[in-house]
Design a protein around this motif. Structure first.
Motif, PDB file in Angstrom:
ATOM      1  N   THR A 167       1.309  -1.188   0.194  1.00 18.19           N
ATOM      2  CA  THR A 167       0.173   0.340  -0.130  1.00 18.19           C
ATOM      3  C   THR A 167       0.433   1.386  -0.255  1.00 18.19           C
ATOM      4  O   THR A 167       1.504   1.629   0.642  1.00 18.19           O
ATOM      5  CB  THR A 167      -0.530   0.485   1.248  1.00 18.19           C
ATOM      6  OG1 THR A 167      -0.208  -0.135   2.328  1.00 18.19           O
ATOM      7  CG2 THR A 167      -1.391  -1.206   0.942  1.00 18.19           C
ATOM      8  N   ARG A 168       0.809   1.953  -0.885  1.00 16.52           N
ATOM      9  CA  ARG A 168       1.222   4.010  -1.302  1.00 16.52           C
ATOM     10  C   ARG A 168       0.338   4.010  -0.836  1.00 16.52           C
ATOM     11  O   ARG A 168      -0.650   4.551  -0.933  1.00 16.52           O
ATOM     12  CB  ARG A 168       1.758   3.833  -1.988  1.00 16.52           C
ATOM     13  CG  ARG A 168       2.785   2.701  -2.482  1.00 16.52           C
ATOM     14  CD  ARG A 168       3.836   2.509  -3.853  1.00 16.52           C
ATOM     15  NE  ARG A 168       4.854   1.468  -4.524  1.00 16.52           N
ATOM     16  CZ  ARG A 168       4.563   0.757  -5.675  1.00 16.52           C
ATOM     17  NH1 ARG A 168       4.447   1.970  -6.561  1.00 16.52           N
ATOM     18  NH2 ARG A 168       5.649   0.574  -5.806  1.00 16.52           N
ATOM     19  N   GLY A 169       0.855   5.723  -0.091  1.00 16.61           N
ATOM     20  CA  GLY A 169      -0.139   6.652   0.106  1.00 16.61           C
ATOM     21  C   GLY A 169      -0.814   5.786   1.805  1.00 16.61           C
ATOM     22  O   GLY A 169      -1.079   4.180   2.018  1.00 16.61           O
ATOM     23  N   GLN A 170      -1.893   7.123   1.895  1.00 15.47           N
ATOM     24  CA  GLN A 170      -2.661   7.079   3.185  1.00 15.47           C
ATOM     25  C   GLN A 170      -4.618   6.025   3.088  1.00 15.47           C
ATOM     26  O   GLN A 170      -4.420   5.697   1.472  1.00 15.47           O
ATOM     27  CB  GLN A 170      -3.055   7.862   3.920  1.00 15.47           C
ATOM     28  CG  GLN A 170      -4.272   7.585   4.898  1.00 15.47           C
ATOM     29  CD  GLN A 170      -4.244   8.940   5.903  1.00 15.47           C
ATOM     30  OE1 GLN A 170      -3.858  10.362   5.217  1.00 15.47           O
ATOM     31  NE2 GLN A 170      -5.535   9.395   6.869  1.00 15.47           N
ATOM     32  N   ILE A 171      -4.172   5.085   3.650  1.00 11.12           N
ATOM     33  CA  ILE A 171      -5.512   3.917   3.754  1.00 11.12           C
ATOM     34  C   ILE A 171      -6.655   4.521   4.708  1.00 11.12           C
ATOM     35  O   ILE A 171      -6.559   4.710   5.906  1.00 11.12           O
ATOM     36  CB  ILE A 171      -5.393   2.646   3.858  1.00 11.12           C
ATOM     37  CG1 ILE A 171      -4.355   2.089   2.971  1.00 11.12           C
ATOM     38  CG2 ILE A 171      -6.520   1.582   3.528  1.00 11.12           C
ATOM     39  CD1 ILE A 171      -4.759   2.082   0.667  1.00 11.12           C
ATOM     40  N   GLY A 172      -7.692   4.915   3.977  1.00 13.61           N
ATOM     41  CA  GLY A 172      -8.762   5.321   4.822  1.00 13.61           C
ATOM     42  C   GLY A 172      -9.777   4.166   5.020  1.00 13.61           C
ATOM     43  O   GLY A 172     -10.643   3.624   3.821  1.00 13.61           O
TER      44      GLY A 172
ATOM     45  N   SER B 251     -10.465  12.490   5.489  1.00 13.28           N
ATOM     46  CA  SER B 251      -8.838  12.272   6.003  1.00 13.28           C
ATOM     47  C   SER B 251      -8.272  12.667   4.606  1.00 13.28           C
ATOM     48  O   SER B 251      -7.104  13.105   4.505  1.00 13.28           O
ATOM     49  CB  SER B 251      -8.492  10.482   6.009  1.00 13.28           C
ATOM     50  OG  SER B 251      -8.924   9.923   5.519  1.00 13.28           O
TER      51      SER B 251
ATOM     52  N   ALA C  59      -7.512  10.697   2.528  1.00 17.29           N
ATOM     53  CA  ALA C  59      -6.618   9.505   2.159  1.00 17.29           C
ATOM     54  C   ALA C  59      -6.547   8.849   0.519  1.00 17.29           C
ATOM     55  O   ALA C  59      -7.278   8.807  -0.464  1.00 17.29           O
ATOM     56  CB  ALA C  59      -6.775   8.511   3.155  1.00 17.29           C
ATOM     57  N   GLU C  60      -4.837   8.472  -0.201  1.00 15.75           N
ATOM     58  CA  GLU C  60      -5.066   8.211  -1.378  1.00 15.75           C
ATOM     59  C   GLU C  60      -5.790   7.053  -1.791  1.00 15.75           C
ATOM     60  O   GLU C  60      -6.610   6.801  -2.843  1.00 15.75           O
ATOM     61  CB  GLU C  60      -3.731   7.644  -1.425  1.00 15.75           C
ATOM     62  CG  GLU C  60      -2.346   9.421  -1.971  1.00 15.75           C
ATOM     63  CD  GLU C  60      -2.227   9.459  -0.723  1.00 15.75           C
ATOM     64  OE1 GLU C  60      -0.823  10.778  -0.365  1.00 15.75           O
ATOM     65  OE2 GLU C  60      -2.814   9.400   0.780  1.00 15.75           O
TER      66      GLU C  60
ATOM     67  N   GLN D  41      -1.824  22.617   7.136  1.00 16.20           N
ATOM     68  CA  GLN D  41      -2.613  21.129   6.767  1.00 16.20           C
ATOM     69  C   GLN D  41      -3.984  22.011   6.428  1.00 16.20           C
ATOM     70  O   GLN D  41      -5.019  21.200   6.915  1.00 16.20           O
ATOM     71  CB  GLN D  41      -2.706  20.887   8.343  1.00 16.20           C
ATOM     72  CG  GLN D  41      -1.625  20.094   9.152  1.00 16.20           C
ATOM     73  CD  GLN D  41      -1.382  18.941   8.474  1.00 16.20           C
ATOM     74  OE1 GLN D  41      -2.160  17.977   7.697  1.00 16.20           O
ATOM     75  NE2 GLN D  41      -0.169  19.065   8.377  1.00 16.20           N
TER      76      GLN D  41
ATOM     77  N   ALA E 101      -8.075  12.345  11.858  1.00 19.86           N
ATOM     78  CA  ALA E 101      -7.789  12.400  10.535  1.00 19.86           C
ATOM     79  C   ALA E 101      -6.368  12.716  10.156  1.00 19.86           C
ATOM     80  O   ALA E 101      -6.523  11.911   9.021  1.00 19.86           O
ATOM     81  CB  ALA E 101      -8.807  12.154   9.699  1.00 19.86           C
ATOM     82  N   ARG E 102      -6.243  13.876  10.251  1.00 22.90           N
ATOM     83  CA  ARG E 102      -5.593  14.592   9.995  1.00 22.90           C
ATOM     84  C   ARG E 102      -4.138  15.191  11.059  1.00 22.90           C
ATOM     85  O   ARG E 102      -4.173  15.974  10.726  1.00 22.90           O
ATOM     86  CB  ARG E 102      -5.840  16.253   8.341  1.00 22.90           C
ATOM     87  CG  ARG E 102      -6.633  15.547   7.679  1.00 22.90           C
ATOM     88  CD  ARG E 102      -6.934  17.154   6.927  1.00 22.90           C
ATOM     89  NE  ARG E 102      -7.775  17.352   5.607  1.00 22.90           N
ATOM     90  CZ  ARG E 102      -8.644  17.801   5.127  1.00 22.90           C
ATOM     91  NH1 ARG E 102      -7.875  18.701   5.264  1.00 22.90           N
ATOM     92  NH2 ARG E 102      -9.181  17.529   5.151  1.00 22.90           N
TER      93      ARG E 102
END
Length: 534
Positions: free
Chosen positions: A60-65, A177, A179-180, A131, A87-88
């Motif tokens: 997995t690349r990047g954030q998973i939500g 989030s 996420a990606e 942010q 989430a952030r």
């Protein structure tokens, strides 16, 4: 991005999938489908890192939500807004800013400490700006409102919310989030019609990738552009790079092709076997006969087994235990959580065999009322009165009635009392729990499996009053229809909370209780439009 190679997943000795490979890239909106118990939820939990595969790799690349079916509250004192902002990492920044601001104004500490607090405040302010600043907080509040969480709830603690409200908070948090990749397991559960419509539009324009499990046909039709079909018979995933309607046509064509190939191979194998049997009698042709038999085996090995029909839970409620004319009453019930008043002065009388649907906007106290009637919670004032012969069956939307550490069989036997184990197992089998499945702890079950188990415990309880809180969540359409048919035929009394118009129609209610005012009325068409708003 998610990259899966040669994945194998087992639950105990049971194989769910093997040699599975796929990718989910930016812009992929994948609908993950398959029959009940195929392993869809287990796959999403494995990708999210909650479970470990038996073999293979997941990159997995990047954030998973990740939105699981069953949401748990780790800190019940955390506020709704803080949970969403976490989430952030913005909740922590806000906390540290408040602490620094307090120290800057505290004249009881040294000037040096106040100076350090000032520097810390400046640094944290810059971090907050990076942010997204206070605009991000405004975005979080808007997302929450779109999903049915009003501003008035944002400063409430998570522990004061209903299960449906907590579920919407978690969904808001995942969407916030950015996420990606999103992994969403039944994201429309506990959403009203407006929120579901908004969610469809939001997911359509989400820039990242996503994997969605949903029984909401309108959502998958509108949103998904790829379909992963988890085949429980072949233990593989068939990938369809197309939208939902084209997938349905292509999958039907694939099924027909496999059946034709299987039939052709069986005919050829049968002919070869017959010929080989004739030739085996002659010593000079024994080798040729063996070669023919091997060719027949290879023919059958080279084609896929026919798909079994998707299994459906078979549900029939036995005759309820005898009871008095009014087995359950509530007199002047009131409930608050801290300063948040849920409802006051609720009265209700459940007569033998009656049908009552409880309606109200999200947070109006529908679930709280059922918990009070079931004895799970105690009212602040008023009382619940058990009538002669009352036997309650309570279905909780968060499956709290199940003991996660007990096995499927243990949960059933606890509900069944003196019923013989062979009968208990027979009923479990009708709910698709067979073989080693009955020895799994309830906590490892998917949301759909927990729903089936919770309903199975009601069947063996001989209840004459059923309290049902969203009983059709997490069910595939075929199982849902089976269960609604059983509820329609049930001879006892039912008190139902549901966002599902079909469930209310199947109940054919006589009365409605509108929360939070606890206004009781005869059921009529005017109330139908309130169901999906509830």
């Amino acid at each position: 991005m998610i990259s899966v190679q040669d994945l194998e997943i087992r639950v105990g000795a049971r194989l769910l999938m093997e040699n599975v490979s796929f990718q989910v890239n930016k812009g992929d909106r994948v609908g993950l489908v398959g029959r009940n118990g195929a392993g869809k939820t287990t796959l999403t939990r494995t990708i999210a890192g909650d479970l470990q595969p038996a073999n293979g790799t997941i990159d997995t690349r990047g954030q998973i939500g990740f939105l699981p079916q069953d949401t748990q509250v780790s800190d019940p004192t955390q506020t709704v807004l803080a949970r969403i902002l976490s989430a952030r990492g913005l909740d922590e920044i806000h906390r540290r800013l408040a602490k620094a601001e307090h120290e800057m104004a505290d004249m009881s500490i040294s000037a040096d400490r106040r100076e350090k607090a000032l520097n810390r405040y400046s640094r944290l302010s810059n971090e907050l700006e990076i942010q997204g600043g206070y605009a991000a907080e405004a975005d979080a509040k808007q997302l929450a409102a779109n999903l049915g969480i009003p501003n008035s709830l944002l400063e409430n603690e998570l522990g004061t919310l209903s299960g449906g409200q907590r579920r919407r908070v978690e969904l808001t948090r995942i969407l916030f989030s950015q996420a990606e990749t999103l992994i969403l397991d039944e994201p429309t559960n506990h959403l009203d019609a407006d929120s579901v419509s908004w969610l469809r539009d939001f997911l359509m324009t989400y820039p990242g990738g996503m994997v969605i499990i949903s029984h909401d046909v309108a959502l998958v039709e509108q949103v998904v552009n790829k379909v992963f079909y988890l085949d429980a018979n072949r233990h593989v995933i068939d990938i369809y790079n197309m939208g939902w309607k084209n997938y349905l046509t292509k999958r039907e064509d694939d099924e027909k092709r496999r059946r034709r190939e299987r039939l052709s191979a069986e005919k050829k194998a049968a002919a070869l076997t017959t010929q080989a049997e004739k030739m085996k009698a002659k010593a000079t042709k024994a080798v040729a006969a063996q070669n023919m038999l091997r060719r027949a085996e290879r023919l059958l090995d080279g084609v896929e087994e026919d798909h079994q029909r998707d299994k459906v839970a078979k549900l029939r409620f036995p005759s309820p235990a005898p009871c008095g004319r009014t087995p359950l009453k509530a007199d002047g019930l009131s409930k608050s959580y801290g300063s948040l008043e849920i409802f006051t002065g609720a009265d209700l009388a459940i007569d033998r065999g009656s049908r009552v649907v409880v309606l109200g906007l999200n947070g109006a106290g529908k679930t709280t009322l059922l918990r009070l009637l079931a004895g799970v919670e105690t009212p602040d004032s008023g009382e619940v009165i058990a009538g002669h012969g009352l036997r309650l069956g309570y279905y909780a939307q968060e499956h709290e009635t199940l003991d996660g550490d007990r096995t499927v069989l243990d949960n059933m036997q606890r509900a069944a009392g003196d019923m013989a184990e062979v009968e208990v197992r027979k009923i479990l089998g009708s709910f698709l729990f067979t073989g080693d499945d009955v020895h799994k702890p309830a906590r490892v079950l998917s949301g759909g499996e927990k729903t089936r188990l919770a309903l199975a415990t009601l069947v063996v309880s001989s209840a004459n009053v059923l309290l049902l809180d969203e009983p059709t969540n997490n069910l595939d359409p075929a199982s849902r229809e089976e269960i609604l048919g059983a509820l329609h035929a049930f001879e006892g009394a039912i008190v139902l909370v549901s966002h599902d118009p079909g469930a209310v129609r199947a109940l054919n209610p006589e009365r409605v209780l509108v929360m939070p005012d606890a206004t009781e009325d005869l059921w009529g068409p005017d109330y139908e439009e309130l169901i999906e708003l509830a």
